[in-house]
Design a protein around this motif. Structure first.
Motif, PDB file in Angstrom:
ATOM      1  N   SER A 118       0.973  -1.890  31.308  1.00 32.42           N
ATOM      2  CA  SER A 118       0.084  -3.012  31.574  1.00 32.42           C
ATOM      3  C   SER A 118      -1.146  -2.526  32.329  1.00 32.42           C
ATOM      4  O   SER A 118      -1.066  -1.605  33.158  1.00 32.42           O
ATOM      5  N   GLU A 119      -2.267  -3.145  32.060  1.00 27.31           N
ATOM      6  CA  GLU A 119      -3.500  -2.772  32.767  1.00 27.31           C
ATOM      7  C   GLU A 119      -3.444  -3.143  34.236  1.00 27.31           C
ATOM      8  O   GLU A 119      -4.191  -2.584  35.051  1.00 27.31           O
ATOM      9  N   TYR A 120      -2.546  -4.063  34.597  1.00 28.20           N
ATOM     10  CA  TYR A 120      -2.402  -4.458  36.002  1.00 28.20           C
ATOM     11  C   TYR A 120      -1.390  -3.589  36.745  1.00 28.20           C
ATOM     12  O   TYR A 120      -1.216  -3.761  37.950  1.00 28.20           O
ATOM     13  N   GLY A 121      -0.737  -2.701  36.050  1.00 33.57           N
ATOM     14  CA  GLY A 121       0.178  -1.761  36.707  1.00 33.57           C
ATOM     15  C   GLY A 121      -0.053  -0.358  36.204  1.00 33.57           C
ATOM     16  O   GLY A 121       0.899   0.392  35.953  1.00 33.57           O
ATOM     17  N   LEU A 166     -11.625  -1.868  36.980  1.00 35.37           N
ATOM     18  CA  LEU A 166     -12.151  -0.510  36.859  1.00 35.37           C
ATOM     19  C   LEU A 166     -11.581   0.192  35.633  1.00 35.37           C
ATOM     20  O   LEU A 166     -12.306   0.895  34.904  1.00 35.37           O
ATOM     21  N   PHE A 167     -10.284  -0.014  35.368  1.00 36.80           N
ATOM     22  CA  PHE A 167      -9.660   0.587  34.188  1.00 36.80           C
ATOM     23  C   PHE A 167     -10.288   0.045  32.909  1.00 36.80           C
ATOM     24  O   PHE A 167     -10.605   0.800  31.975  1.00 36.80           O
ATOM     25  N   ARG A 168     -10.510  -1.253  32.835  1.00 38.15           N
ATOM     26  CA  ARG A 168     -11.089  -1.855  31.629  1.00 38.15           C
ATOM     27  C   ARG A 168     -12.526  -1.390  31.401  1.00 38.15           C
ATOM     28  O   ARG A 168     -12.930  -1.116  30.261  1.00 38.15           O
ATOM     29  N   ILE A 223       1.683   6.070  35.351  1.00 40.44           N
ATOM     30  CA  ILE A 223       1.178   7.435  35.140  1.00 40.44           C
ATOM     31  C   ILE A 223       2.295   8.337  34.613  1.00 40.44           C
ATOM     32  O   ILE A 223       2.086   9.151  33.696  1.00 40.44           O
ATOM     33  N   ALA A 224       3.505   8.189  35.168  1.00 41.02           N
ATOM     34  CA  ALA A 224       4.617   9.031  34.718  1.00 41.02           C
ATOM     35  C   ALA A 224       4.976   8.731  33.264  1.00 41.02           C
ATOM     36  O   ALA A 224       5.252   9.658  32.478  1.00 41.02           O
ATOM     37  N   THR A 225       4.930   7.455  32.885  1.00 42.48           N
ATOM     38  CA  THR A 225       5.233   7.103  31.494  1.00 42.48           C
ATOM     39  C   THR A 225       4.209   7.692  30.538  1.00 42.48           C
ATOM     40  O   THR A 225       4.550   8.230  29.473  1.00 42.48           O
ATOM     41  N   VAL A 273      -8.047  -2.613  22.799  1.00 44.41           N
ATOM     42  CA  VAL A 273      -7.409  -1.629  23.677  1.00 44.41           C
ATOM     43  C   VAL A 273      -6.018  -2.104  24.098  1.00 44.41           C
ATOM     44  O   VAL A 273      -5.095  -1.285  24.284  1.00 44.41           O
ATOM     45  N   ARG A 274      -5.840  -3.390  24.244  1.00 42.98           N
ATOM     46  CA  ARG A 274      -4.554  -3.905  24.733  1.00 42.98           C
ATOM     47  C   ARG A 274      -3.418  -3.649  23.732  1.00 42.98           C
ATOM     48  O   ARG A 274      -2.247  -3.592  24.130  1.00 42.98           O
ATOM     49  N   GLY A 275      -3.727  -3.495  22.449  1.00 41.48           N
ATOM     50  CA  GLY A 275      -2.685  -3.206  21.466  1.00 41.48           C
ATOM     51  C   GLY A 275      -1.960  -1.903  21.738  1.00 41.48           C
ATOM     52  O   GLY A 275      -0.707  -1.885  21.852  1.00 41.48           O
ATOM     53  N   PRO A 276      -2.653  -0.783  21.864  1.00 41.21           N
ATOM     54  CA  PRO A 276      -1.954   0.472  22.212  1.00 41.21           C
ATOM     55  C   PRO A 276      -1.237   0.410  23.553  1.00 41.21           C
ATOM     56  O   PRO A 276      -0.171   1.028  23.721  1.00 41.21           O
ATOM     57  N   LEU A 277      -1.783  -0.337  24.525  1.00 37.78           N
ATOM     58  CA  LEU A 277      -1.104  -0.437  25.817  1.00 37.78           C
ATOM     59  C   LEU A 277       0.235  -1.153  25.682  1.00 37.78           C
ATOM     60  O   LEU A 277       1.231  -0.768  26.318  1.00 37.78           O
TER      61      LEU A 277
END
Length: 624
Positions: free
Chosen positions: A129-132, A201-203, A137-139, A119-123
């Motif tokens: 970042s999963e921590y931000g 929670l996101f992960r 959300i706007a991006t 999952v971290r590849g597409p992010l």
């Protein structure tokens, strides 16, 4: 636009951070706010859950140490502790044991950590970042719009490592993260604990969407995953979420991509409420409030909107123990506690807020939890309502069309053919159709009551099965020949006084053979006395009564003790009604016969009694 949105997000987060630093939290991690803010967030901090003694806590720890999910003793003991109240420090261990997380993890081929790496590849490609995730959300919204626009021109750059579905999933989860428990310390503000809690929670939600793509992510899952993270570790929370959403016992019938399952369960609860609380259901329909308006939020969030968090955890204990039936049980309990208030309200604007924001005096532990354990919901009730909803959805429109199109009279058809039209049924003709629907519902209610008696009363079920078996055996044994010979049922015989009086009358009047048919179908044969005037021989025979046992098979021989103390078995098939009628008619045609002929006849009859052969030829009929 991206710079403005990111600046606004940073200002908002800094304000929340300053507020969170000055706040204090209760024992469950919720921020202690003023009373105005408590009304805004609908959260109460006055908890009333019981405290277990040290002895009980030790017993619970021992039970969890040798836990066996397949053992009835373990489950009954854990239910006893759930009734008393689980300590907050041990609730995570109890949930792990009830959901059987360890065995699910061992038997599954899914690797949680490997999924997170994928999952971290597409992010990274998206620059998120999963921590931000909240600030991105706007991006994500802009990227989603760019991927969906038809005017996008192909470029020479390589294809990105993410798809439009991935971006849509990331954005939807990020939007729900900021709505999930905004006053809890693990999700509130920009503190390190809150940032880590949001990333966990996101992960967990992303991993479950990849683990079960058929269900994916739907609205309400963020609340469930957040509650699990408050009690368990990250990977344990993921497997607990998988157990809750995949097992048919729990929430597999509530969550899917299009929310069709939860809509179906809301319809099932609507029928269930009509069955349990018909007056309240009718009143709410008259006001204009449907079950969809308040039951769907309850089901999607598993009652996490209740103001008292100790009651929420007790509700979850029951759900993890009993599954989906507990969800119906909790909803019914809340409606029953609010019934008196709802019946006094006649405005939709007053009824719906009362159901969506349950008052504190109803939701507190000392009121809700005892009422919850006293409410009983049977699995067969939910299955019956589920079948009723399925029948209405699949066959309802067809039956309504069939009933609505009433068959016209032949005269109307002729007139319609002549005029070119056929008259539609009037409103008076539609009234019987409504009555028939009402009668059908009443019949269903009676059937359900009978089913409840049948399921809950094993003695009654055994009686029904015995009666069914007896009916089958009687049907098999009742052949046409048997029905010809056994049209009369036998019962009680004559009294001794009647026997003596008949005996005296027959001795005076000569030989008579009486065939007496009792009031209840008794068949009594009385060959009392046989006198041979020529030889001077007097022969007496006791009066006999034939009785067929009602509970036994057809044709069973009945035995009765005679007056002289002997037991004489007699076959009942010799005394058919046809033989009795033929014998009586022939005796009326020849009233004056000689004694020798009578003696011969009686001997022949006695031999027939012993050999049990019916009169079958002309010679025997002539002899009679």
């Amino acid at each position: 636009m991206r710079r403005r949105s990111s600046a606004n997000a940073s200002k908002r987060s800094s304000t929340i951070k300053r507020r969170s630093e000055s706040l204090s939290f209760d024992e469950f991690g919720f921020a202690l706010t003023k009373r105005k803010d408590q009304k805004l967030h609908h959260r109460c901090h006055d908890y009333s859950f019981p405290q277990l003694s040290s002895v009980r806590v030790k017993e619970l720890c021992e039970l969890l140490s040798y836990w066996n999910g397949a053992s009835f003793i373990c489950r009954s003991q854990i239910e006893r502790f759930l009734r008393m109240g689980i300590p907050p420090s041990l609730r995570g261990r109890v949930w792990k044991c009830l959901l059987n997380i360890d065995s699910l993890r061992e038997t599954s081929d899914f690797n949680y950590q490997k999924c997170l790496l994928d999952v971290r590849g597409p992010l990274v490609d998206l620059g998120v970042s999963e921590y931000g995730i909240l600030s991105a959300i706007a991006t994500l919204s802009d990227t989603q719009n760019d991927l969906g626009s038809p005017n996008q021109q192909p470029s020479s750059c390589p294809e990105p490592g993410y798809s439009r579905d991935d971006v849509t999933l990331f954005r939807q989860i990020a939007l729900d993260l900021q709505r999930s428990f905004p006053t809890h310390r693990s999700l509130m503000g920009d503190s390190p604990e809150a940032i880590e809690g949001q990333a966990k929670l996101f992960r967990v939600l992303i991993a479950y969407a990849k683990y079960n793509p058929q269900v994916g992510y739907s609205q309400g899952m963020s609340y469930i995953a957040a509650v699990l993270l408050m009690q368990l570790g990250e990977e344990e929370a993921f497997w607990a979420l998988a157990a809750l959403l995949d097992k048919p016992k729990y929430l597999a019938q509530l969550f899917d991509l299009n929310l069709t399952k939860v809509q179906h369960q809301v319809m099932v609860f609507d029928q269930f409420l009509k069955h349990r609380k018909p007056q309240l259901s009718q009143h709410m329909e008259s006001v204009g409030v449907s079950s969809v308006h308040f039951v769907m939020p309850w089901f999607l969030t598993l009652f996490t909107s209740l103001p008292c968090w100790d009651s929420v955890l007790a509700v979850w204990d029951l759900i993890i123990l009993h599954g989906l039936s507990a969800v119906f049980r909790i909803a019914l309990t809340i409606v029953e506690l609010l019934e008196s208030r709802l019946m006094n309200l006649n405005d939709e604007g007053a009824v719906l807020p009362l159901l969506l924001r349950v008052p504190v005096d109803v939701a507190q532990y000392t009121v809700l939890v005892p009422a919850l354990w006293n409410t009983e919901v049977q699995d067969w009730e939910i299955k019956c309502m589920n079948s009723l909803v399925l029948d209405e959805t699949h066959h309802g429109p067809k039956t309504e069309q069939c009933h609505g199109q009433k068959a016209p009279m032949p005269s109307q058809v002729r007139e319609g053919k002549e005029k070119g039209t056929v008259s539609a049924p009037s409103e008076e003709e539609k009234k019987p159709e409504k009555d028939s629907i009402t009668r059908a519902k009443s019949v269903l209610t009676r059937v359900m009551r009978l089913a409840q008696r049948y399921l809950l009363d094993p003695v009654g079920r055994q009686r029904v099965e015995e009666k069914g078996s007896q009916t089958q055996t009687r049907a098999k044994q009742s052949s046409p020949v048997a029905r010809r010979f056994f049209k009369s049922r036998t019962s009680a015989s004559l009294t001794q006084a009647q026997i003596r009086s008949r005996r005296r009358s027959q001795q005076r009047g000569g030989l008579h053979q009486h065939v007496v048919l009792g009031t209840s179908g008794d068949l009594t044969v009385a060959p009392n006395a046989v006198t041979d005037t020529a030889a001077g021989i007097k022969e007496e025979r006791p009066e006999r009564t034939f009785r067929r046992i009602g509970t036994g098979p057809v044709g069973k021989v009945a035995r009765r003790r005679s007056s002289n103390g002997l037991i004489q078995p007699i076959r009942a098939n010799l005394l058919s009604p046809q033989g009795h009628e033929s014998f009586a008619s022939r005796s009326r045609e020849q009233p004056k016969q000689q004694d020798t002929a009578r003696i011969a006849l009686l001997k022949e009859l006695s031999s027939r009694h012993q050999s049990s052969f019916p009169f079958g030829n002309v010679r025997e009929s002539k002899l009679i």
